[in-house]
Design a protein around this motif. Sequence first.
Motif, PDB file in Angstrom:
ATOM      1  N   TYR A 132       0.824  -1.204   0.000  1.00  0.00           N
ATOM      2  CA  TYR A 132       0.000   0.000   0.000  1.00  0.00           C
ATOM      3  C   TYR A 132       0.862   1.260   0.000  1.00  0.00           C
ATOM      4  N   ARG A 133       1.955   1.222   0.761  1.00  0.00           N
ATOM      5  CA  ARG A 133       2.839   2.388   0.783  1.00  0.00           C
ATOM      6  C   ARG A 133       3.510   2.583  -0.564  1.00  0.00           C
ATOM      7  N   LEU A 173       0.991   4.217  -2.782  1.00  0.00           N
ATOM      8  CA  LEU A 173       0.921   5.655  -2.537  1.00  0.00           C
ATOM      9  C   LEU A 173       2.066   6.383  -3.242  1.00  0.00           C
ATOM     10  N   ASP A 174       3.251   5.811  -3.133  1.00  0.00           N
ATOM     11  CA  ASP A 174       4.412   6.426  -3.780  1.00  0.00           C
ATOM     12  C   ASP A 174       4.240   6.457  -5.292  1.00  0.00           C
ATOM     13  N   GLY A 201       1.474   6.977  -6.812  1.00  0.00           N
ATOM     14  CA  GLY A 201       0.423   7.917  -7.211  1.00  0.00           C
ATOM     15  C   GLY A 201      -0.994   7.412  -7.066  1.00  0.00           C
ATOM     16  N   ASP A 240      -4.710   6.739  -5.397  1.00  0.00           N
ATOM     17  CA  ASP A 240      -5.611   7.642  -4.689  1.00  0.00           C
ATOM     18  C   ASP A 240      -5.393   7.506  -3.179  1.00  0.00           C
ATOM     19  N   PRO A 241      -4.933   8.549  -2.508  1.00  0.00           N
ATOM     20  CA  PRO A 241      -4.642   8.442  -1.065  1.00  0.00           C
ATOM     21  C   PRO A 241      -5.857   8.071  -0.220  1.00  0.00           C
ATOM     22  N   SER A 242      -7.050   8.548  -0.604  1.00  0.00           N
ATOM     23  CA  SER A 242      -8.240   8.267   0.206  1.00  0.00           C
ATOM     24  C   SER A 242      -8.579   6.780   0.195  1.00  0.00           C
ATOM     25  N   VAL A 254      -6.356   4.214  -0.586  1.00  0.00           N
ATOM     26  CA  VAL A 254      -5.257   3.452   0.011  1.00  0.00           C
ATOM     27  C   VAL A 254      -5.233   3.635   1.526  1.00  0.00           C
ATOM     28  N   SER A 255      -5.595   4.821   1.985  1.00  0.00           N
ATOM     29  CA  SER A 255      -5.616   5.060   3.431  1.00  0.00           C
ATOM     30  C   SER A 255      -6.610   4.145   4.131  1.00  0.00           C
ATOM     31  N   ASN A 256      -7.739   3.894   3.489  1.00  0.00           N
ATOM     32  CA  ASN A 256      -8.714   2.968   4.063  1.00  0.00           C
ATOM     33  C   ASN A 256      -8.150   1.560   4.143  1.00  0.00           C
TER      34      ASN A 256
END
Length: 223
Positions: free
Chosen positions: A123-124, A127-128, A130, A132-134, A136-138
């Motif tokens: 997941y990290r 994020l790196d 690109g 969607d942070p919303s 991946v954060s979930n």
Amino acid sequence: MGLDLPQRQRRARNPYVFRGLIYCAACNRRMQGQYNHGAAYYRCRFLQEYALANDVSHPRNVYLREETLTDPLDTWLATAFHPDHIENTITAMADAQLGDHPTPAITAARATINECDTKLRRYRAALDAGADPSIVSNWIAQTQAERTQAETELHTGTSAAPRRMTQAEITALVHALGNIVTVLRDANPADKAEVYRQIGLRLTYRPIRKRCALQSISAHTVG
């Protein structure tokens, strides 16, 4: 105080016999209890996006009806504890304690922690790259919660290592249960659930084959 009693009464009316004992073979997560039209089910919900991110082939929803398991399971237990087989069963239970092998719960907790660490790295990386942070954060939040739960289970399992019972003690315990099939079939769901937990049952449901593997003294198939 006024709210607690009705909540306890609702739980007593709708207990889950296999609470915490059924795992989904597709994702190795515990299946959650859910009542539908008065019948108990176990459900594993797996979002498509989460499945793709973890390279898991998983139906969106997996359902297993509780009553499809109880009769086959109780029949197997009746066979294992029948007078013709009870001595072999007692010996198997005693032998299963020998050695320093971790319990299935400890093994499962360690595996879950390793899986969660792998997912968190993915997941990290997403994020790196690109993603969607919303979204991946979930995923990260859910995985961290799973890891925390597994760490708690691992700590509980390792710190509460039970004293190994002698064969004589196991024999006394088994005979104290009497006719186990009668005990189970006549028991209320909460007592039945306690018996299942006491004998260390773990069930893994394979949604594609629609079969449930039962692990206690040894592996068997129900369904």
